[in-house]
Design an enzyme around this catalytic site. Structure first.
Site, short mmCIF file in Angstrom:
data_model
loop_
_atom_site.label_atom_id
_atom_site.label_comp_id
_atom_site.label_asym_id
_atom_site.label_seq_id
_atom_site.Cartn_x
_atom_site.Cartn_y
_atom_site.Cartn_z
N ASP A 52 -2.79 -7.41 -5.35
CA ASP A 52 -4.00 -7.26 -4.56
C ASP A 52 -3.93 -8.26 -3.42
OD1 ASP A 52 -6.48 -7.06 -3.44
OD2 ASP A 52 -7.60 -7.18 -5.33
N GLY B 61 0.83 -1.21 0.00
CA GLY B 61 0.00 0.00 0.00
C GLY B 61 0.86 1.25 0.00
N ASN C 281 1.70 -2.44 5.48
CA ASN C 281 0.94 -1.21 5.66
C ASN C 281 -0.48 -1.30 5.12
OD1 ASN C 281 0.49 1.84 5.86
ND2 ASN C 281 0.37 1.50 3.65
N TYR D 252 -13.32 -3.19 11.47
CA TYR D 252 -11.96 -2.72 11.26
C TYR D 252 -11.17 -2.78 12.57
CZ TYR D 252 -8.18 0.65 10.30
OH TYR D 252 -6.96 1.27 10.17
#
Length: 261
Positions: free
Chosen positions: A57, A17, A84, A152
């Site tokens: 991905d 990322g 990350n 999350y």
């Protein structure tokens, strides 16, 4: 302030990322310290970046294995792995509105992607008896917000525990494993989250930002962090200056977390 030393000269680092936000800031920091930096992301960067880029991905196991294979084939060794990549697309509203798919998506992106990439890379570090793995977690792993990002926060809490366990397992094999848990950081992803949450609760962006800060118990510095402020900490932890640090979770949140944590 001009650099006087480049502690990471000769080291190779991967930042997942790494084309925007915190990831890009970390890539820039590691490069400024002398590291050879490779970044991965799902999409080609919108603007040219001064680092080698590998499209991957990390939701998909095949893509993770391809990334690790290409990396080790091309660079032979990896000294620093920055896990990350992360985020959420789950709706606000808490337990009652989250679907099984929401949970699976967040667990895959925020926990399993790091586990799978570690599994693909760390053995090569062990073979050389050296390496640093840094997991970018979140303040929400310690202070979950059920109304806005429950799945999350839960997935980041699991990442924190996994990171500690891995650190204990591989410390004697020359590998340091560290967690960094930012609070609110001024990135496009954070702005997108706040805009989405604002829309769902019928408030303005500024009202929603303050609401989230208040729900965390307040941010004594009364602002979000800049990505570079997170990156400076990561650069230090990846360097030989932090050679006795492993298994720790560094919260960088402007003073939000109470002392009891």
């Amino acid at each position: 302030m001009e650099r006087t030393t480049q502690e990471l000269t000769g080291r190779t680092a991967l930042v997942t990322g790494g084309t925007k936000g915190i990831g890009k800031a970390i890539a820039d920091e590691l490069a400024s310290l002398g590291a050879t930096v490779i970044v991965s992301a799902r999409h080609e960067p919108a603007e040219k970046i001064p680092y080698d880029f590998i499209k991957a991905d990390l939701i998909h196991s095949d893509s993770i294995n391809e990334l690790a294979g290409q990396l080790l084939d091309q660079y032979k060794n990896l000294d620093i792995l920055i896990n990350n990549v992360g985020g959420t697309s789950a709706p606000a509203g808490g337990f009652s509105v989250l679907t099984e798919q929401d949970w699976e998506n967040d667990l895959q992106l925020n926990l399993l992607a790091a586990i799978k990439l570690d599994k693909a890379i760390v053995p090569s570090m062990i073979a050389r008896n050296q390496g640093v793995v840094i997991h970018i977690s979140s303040l929400n792993g310690k202070l979950p917000l059920y109304a806005s990002n429950l799945s999350y926060g839960v997935s980041k809490a699991a990442l924190n525990n996994y990171s500690k366990a891995l650190a204990n397992e591989v410390a004697s094999k020359g590998i340091r494993v560290i967690t960094v848990s930012p609070g609110m950081v001024k990135t496009t992803a954070m702005e997108a989250f706040l805009n989405s949450y604002a829309s769902s609760i019928g408030k303005s962006f500024d009202e929603t930002q303050q609401l989230v800060m208040d729900s965390l118990g307040g941010v004594p510095m009364n602002r979000m962090a800049q990505p570079e402020e997170i990156a400076h900490l990561v650069g230090f932890l990846a360097s030989p200056k932090a050679s006795y640090i492993t298994g720790a979770n560094y919260v960088i949140d402007g003073g939000t977390v109470p002392t009891i944590f």
